[in-house]
Design a protein around this motif. Structure first.
Motif, PDB file in Angstrom:
ATOM      1  N   ASP A 142     149.516  62.177 -47.796  1.00  0.00           N
ATOM      2  CA  ASP A 142     148.960  61.767 -49.089  1.00  0.00           C
ATOM      3  C   ASP A 142     147.444  61.849 -49.118  1.00  0.00           C
ATOM      4  O   ASP A 142     146.844  61.886 -50.188  1.00  0.00           O
ATOM      5  N   VAL A 143     146.807  61.847 -47.938  1.00  0.00           N
ATOM      6  CA  VAL A 143     145.346  61.872 -47.881  1.00  0.00           C
ATOM      7  C   VAL A 143     144.842  63.162 -47.228  1.00  0.00           C
ATOM      8  O   VAL A 143     143.709  63.235 -46.751  1.00  0.00           O
ATOM      9  N   ASN A 144     145.714  64.183 -47.179  1.00  0.00           N
ATOM     10  CA  ASN A 144     145.316  65.530 -46.765  1.00  0.00           C
ATOM     11  C   ASN A 144     144.818  65.595 -45.315  1.00  0.00           C
ATOM     12  O   ASN A 144     143.815  66.237 -45.014  1.00  0.00           O
ATOM     13  N   VAL A 145     145.532  64.877 -44.438  1.00  0.00           N
ATOM     14  CA  VAL A 145     145.214  64.882 -43.010  1.00  0.00           C
ATOM     15  C   VAL A 145     146.327  65.628 -42.270  1.00  0.00           C
ATOM     16  O   VAL A 145     147.480  65.616 -42.694  1.00  0.00           O
ATOM     17  N   SER A 146     145.989  66.276 -41.160  1.00  0.00           N
ATOM     18  CA  SER A 146     146.931  67.117 -40.422  1.00  0.00           C
ATOM     19  C   SER A 146     148.212  66.374 -40.028  1.00  0.00           C
ATOM     20  O   SER A 146     148.168  65.214 -39.617  1.00  0.00           O
ATOM     21  N   VAL A 147     149.317  67.075 -40.156  1.00  0.00           N
ATOM     22  CA  VAL A 147     150.624  66.567 -39.736  1.00  0.00           C
ATOM     23  C   VAL A 147     151.298  67.651 -38.903  1.00  0.00           C
ATOM     24  O   VAL A 147     150.720  68.720 -38.667  1.00  0.00           O
ATOM     25  N   GLY A 148     152.524  67.396 -38.450  1.00  0.00           N
ATOM     26  CA  GLY A 148     153.166  68.397 -37.604  1.00  0.00           C
ATOM     27  C   GLY A 148     154.671  68.286 -37.564  1.00  0.00           C
ATOM     28  O   GLY A 148     155.268  67.341 -38.095  1.00  0.00           O
ATOM     29  N   THR A 149     155.293  69.259 -36.917  1.00  0.00           N
ATOM     30  CA  THR A 149     156.731  69.288 -36.645  1.00  0.00           C
ATOM     31  C   THR A 149     156.903  69.398 -35.132  1.00  0.00           C
ATOM     32  O   THR A 149     156.195  70.174 -34.491  1.00  0.00           O
ATOM     33  N   ILE A 150     157.824  68.624 -34.556  1.00  0.00           N
ATOM     34  CA  ILE A 150     158.092  68.674 -33.124  1.00  0.00           C
ATOM     35  C   ILE A 150     159.549  69.071 -32.919  1.00  0.00           C
ATOM     36  O   ILE A 150     160.433  68.565 -33.617  1.00  0.00           O
ATOM     37  N   PHE A 151     159.801  69.963 -31.948  1.00  0.00           N
ATOM     38  CA  PHE A 151     161.186  70.365 -31.677  1.00  0.00           C
ATOM     39  C   PHE A 151     161.443  70.459 -30.182  1.00  0.00           C
ATOM     40  O   PHE A 151     160.538  70.691 -29.380  1.00  0.00           O
ATOM     41  N   SER A 152     162.704  70.250 -29.823  1.00  0.00           N
ATOM     42  CA  SER A 152     163.141  70.264 -28.437  1.00  0.00           C
ATOM     43  C   SER A 152     164.512  70.909 -28.375  1.00  0.00           C
ATOM     44  O   SER A 152     165.389  70.575 -29.179  1.00  0.00           O
ATOM     45  N   ILE A 153     164.710  71.837 -27.439  1.00  0.00           N
ATOM     46  CA  ILE A 153     165.953  72.618 -27.369  1.00  0.00           C
ATOM     47  C   ILE A 153     166.617  72.425 -26.009  1.00  0.00           C
ATOM     48  O   ILE A 153     165.972  72.533 -24.968  1.00  0.00           O
ATOM     49  N   TYR A 154     167.930  72.140 -26.031  1.00  0.00           N
ATOM     50  CA  TYR A 154     168.727  71.982 -24.813  1.00  0.00           C
ATOM     51  C   TYR A 154     169.960  72.872 -24.875  1.00  0.00           C
ATOM     52  O   TYR A 154     170.483  73.149 -25.962  1.00  0.00           O
ATOM     53  N   ARG A 155     170.439  73.275 -23.704  1.00  0.00           N
ATOM     54  CA  ARG A 155     171.779  73.851 -23.628  1.00  0.00           C
ATOM     55  C   ARG A 155     172.780  72.704 -23.733  1.00  0.00           C
ATOM     56  O   ARG A 155     172.597  71.659 -23.115  1.00  0.00           O
ATOM     57  N   ARG A 156     173.823  72.912 -24.479  1.00  0.00           N
ATOM     58  CA  ARG A 156     174.829  71.874 -24.635  1.00  0.00           C
ATOM     59  C   ARG A 156     175.578  71.648 -23.321  1.00  0.00           C
ATOM     60  O   ARG A 156     175.677  72.551 -22.479  1.00  0.00           O
ATOM     61  N   ILE A 157     176.115  70.445 -23.145  1.00  0.00           N
ATOM     62  CA  ILE A 157     176.905  70.107 -21.961  1.00  0.00           C
ATOM     63  C   ILE A 157     178.390  70.298 -22.214  1.00  0.00           C
ATOM     64  O   ILE A 157     179.123  70.768 -21.346  1.00  0.00           O
ATOM     65  N   THR A 158     178.832  69.922 -23.394  1.00  0.00           N
ATOM     66  CA  THR A 158     180.245  70.032 -23.738  1.00  0.00           C
ATOM     67  C   THR A 158     180.651  71.499 -23.857  1.00  0.00           C
ATOM     68  O   THR A 158     179.808  72.370 -24.082  1.00  0.00           O
ATOM     69  N   PRO A 159     181.939  71.806 -23.688  1.00  0.00           N
ATOM     70  CA  PRO A 159     182.382  73.206 -23.698  1.00  0.00           C
ATOM     71  C   PRO A 159     182.094  73.916 -25.020  1.00  0.00           C
ATOM     72  O   PRO A 159     182.284  73.334 -26.101  1.00  0.00           O
ATOM     73  N   VAL A 160     181.626  75.141 -24.925  1.00  0.00           N
ATOM     74  CA  VAL A 160     181.429  75.964 -26.116  1.00  0.00           C
ATOM     75  C   VAL A 160     182.780  76.166 -26.789  1.00  0.00           C
ATOM     76  O   VAL A 160     183.792  76.386 -26.133  1.00  0.00           O
ATOM     77  N   GLY A 161     182.810  76.073 -28.103  1.00  0.00           N
ATOM     78  CA  GLY A 161     184.059  76.205 -28.843  1.00  0.00           C
ATOM     79  C   GLY A 161     184.581  74.870 -29.332  1.00  0.00           C
ATOM     80  O   GLY A 161     185.515  74.816 -30.132  1.00  0.00           O
ATOM     81  N   THR A 162     183.967  73.774 -28.854  1.00  0.00           N
ATOM     82  CA  THR A 162     184.332  72.434 -29.306  1.00  0.00           C
ATOM     83  C   THR A 162     183.135  71.819 -30.013  1.00  0.00           C
ATOM     84  O   THR A 162     181.996  72.242 -29.807  1.00  0.00           O
ATOM     85  N   PRO A 163     183.364  70.817 -30.859  1.00  0.00           N
ATOM     86  CA  PRO A 163     182.231  70.162 -31.521  1.00  0.00           C
ATOM     87  C   PRO A 163     181.335  69.455 -30.503  1.00  0.00           C
ATOM     88  O   PRO A 163     181.815  68.916 -29.507  1.00  0.00           O
ATOM     89  N   VAL A 164     180.031  69.454 -30.742  1.00  0.00           N
ATOM     90  CA  VAL A 164     179.115  68.756 -29.846  1.00  0.00           C
ATOM     91  C   VAL A 164     179.290  67.250 -30.003  1.00  0.00           C
ATOM     92  O   VAL A 164     179.776  66.762 -31.027  1.00  0.00           O
ATOM     93  N   THR A 165     178.911  66.520 -28.976  1.00  0.00           N
ATOM     94  CA  THR A 165     178.963  65.065 -29.008  1.00  0.00           C
ATOM     95  C   THR A 165     177.575  64.520 -28.664  1.00  0.00           C
ATOM     96  O   THR A 165     176.665  65.269 -28.287  1.00  0.00           O
ATOM     97  N   GLU A 166     177.419  63.209 -28.737  1.00  0.00           N
ATOM     98  CA  GLU A 166     176.127  62.590 -28.431  1.00  0.00           C
ATOM     99  C   GLU A 166     175.695  62.870 -26.997  1.00  0.00           C
ATOM    100  O   GLU A 166     174.500  62.896 -26.687  1.00  0.00           O
ATOM    101  N   GLU A 167     176.664  63.105 -26.116  1.00  0.00           N
ATOM    102  CA  GLU A 167     176.354  63.414 -24.716  1.00  0.00           C
ATOM    103  C   GLU A 167     175.436  64.626 -24.603  1.00  0.00           C
ATOM    104  O   GLU A 167     174.564  64.686 -23.730  1.00  0.00           O
ATOM    105  N   ASP A 168     175.603  65.597 -25.487  1.00  0.00           N
ATOM    106  CA  ASP A 168     174.775  66.807 -25.457  1.00  0.00           C
ATOM    107  C   ASP A 168     173.304  66.507 -25.740  1.00  0.00           C
ATOM    108  O   ASP A 168     172.424  67.262 -25.321  1.00  0.00           O
ATOM    109  N   PHE A 169     173.049  65.402 -26.429  1.00  0.00           N
ATOM    110  CA  PHE A 169     171.689  65.073 -26.838  1.00  0.00           C
ATOM    111  C   PHE A 169     171.023  64.046 -25.923  1.00  0.00           C
ATOM    112  O   PHE A 169     169.819  63.843 -26.008  1.00  0.00           O
ATOM    113  N   LEU A 170     171.800  63.402 -25.068  1.00  0.00           N
ATOM    114  CA  LEU A 170     171.259  62.374 -24.182  1.00  0.00           C
ATOM    115  C   LEU A 170     170.994  62.944 -22.800  1.00  0.00           C
ATOM    116  O   LEU A 170     171.415  62.393 -21.781  1.00  0.00           O
TER     117      LEU A 170
END
Length: 335
Positions: free
Chosen positions: A121-149
């Protein structure tokens, strides 16, 4: 000039986790950043300023631009089959992508869509942060919270976009830190800083000194140390605090310095989110020759117990972080 896409392809053989899928995933983040850049630059002309009237799971009032950035990045990532799900600071739970083969995606993404959004609102710098992991659960199944922890040491890529006097994307895949500046006339990110490193010594410290009375004893002593006159160590240091982690980190990365967000009396576990803020910035810091700590432990070794877990955070030039850790050890809290 070398574009981000050209650089990724050229260096792909050097990246330990380099695949076509990861390249495409980074392209999705690049697209989301372009959209956010476009709308931030006309924020005063369209209705995306101010609060949204709702709060996130942490009880913080969400800005309209928080929600806008979250939806745009989520859509860009879902459109790519490489991502099986995301976790966001603006979402209460993980978001599992379904349809169009998303369950076959190898990666999950954690993100803070718009860091420092109260500054917009006051024209000061902001940003976007991202983080990428390989999933733990088997490919072909829905991801679970375990993949993110997963601990931050398992990240395959991380980065941020800073929207300031220019828009810059900074990222690492474990082989150094590289920065690309957006050229809006061409619509591309061009390589501007290759293999970025923290300077060996720094002279800036970034902390919200308004919370001084609530800080641990060690942090109070370190701040006084930063303010003392000592020619041998080039003190006093300069105090610089923007209030956006991305902006403060970016300045310290290029100029040398330390960013501190310790625990406080009102936030004994710290305030920054381990998964969305601390881990990606810690990965970048270490790849740039810096250090990241919670005051005692390496950030990247911490195993998260919950999605929105908070942590104290000390990051920047290695020697400065080590000095802060020493003060925390030497001046423990009174029992």
């Amino acid at each position: 000039m070398k574009t981000l896409g050209e650089f990724i392809v050229e260096k792909q053989h050097e990246f330990p986790h380099a695949t076509g899928e990861l390249t495409a995933l980074l392209s999705a983040i690049k697209l989301g950043a372009k959209i956010i850049h476009r709308d931030i630059n006309k924020a005063g002309l369209v209705d995306i300023l101010g609060t949204s009237g709702v709060s996130n799971v942490q009880g913080e009032v969400q800005m309209k631009l928080d929600l806008f950035a979250n939806e745009k990045l989520k859509a860009a990532l879902k459109a790519r089959g490489q991502v099986a799900g995301i976790a966001s600071e603006e979402e209460d739970e993980i978001v599992v992508f379904d349809g169009e083969g998303s369950e076959n995606g190898k990666y999950v993404v954690l993100m803070d869509p718009l860091d420092g959004s109260s500054n917009i609102d006051v024209n000061v710098s902001v940003g976007t942060i991202f983080s990428i992991y390989r999933r733990i659960t088997p490919v072909g199944t829905p991801v679970t919270e375990e993949d993110f922890l997963q601990p931050g040491s398992k990240q395959v890529a991380a980065g941020y976009v800073v929207y300031g006097s220019s828009t810059m994307l900074v990222y690492t895949t474990g082989c150094g830190v590289h920065a690309f500046t957006y050229d809006p006339s061409l619509g591309v990110f061009c390589l501007s800083h290759e293999s970025v490193h923290f300077p060996e010594s720094g002279q800036m410290y970034s902390i919200n000194e308004g919370n001084y009375i609530k800080f641990p004893n060690g942090v109070k002593k370190y701040i006084k140390y930063c303010q003392e006159m000592d020619e041998a160590t080039n003190r006093p240091y300069t105090s610089r605090y923007i209030g956006s982690l991305v902006s403060d980190f970016h300045r310290n990365l290029l100029k040398g310095g330390i960013y501190l967000y310790p625990s406080t009396a009102t936030h004994p576990e710290g305030k920054l989110r381990l998964a969305y803020e601390c881990n990606p910035m810690a990965f970048l810091a270490e790849q740039a020759g810096g250090k990241a700590s919670d005051g005692k432990n390496r950030i990247l070794d911490i195993v998260p117990q919950k999605l929105h877990q908070r942590s104290p955070f000390f990051v920047g030039t290695q020697s400065m972080v080590e000095d802060a850790e020493r003060f925390l050890r030497d001046y423990p809290e009174e029992q």
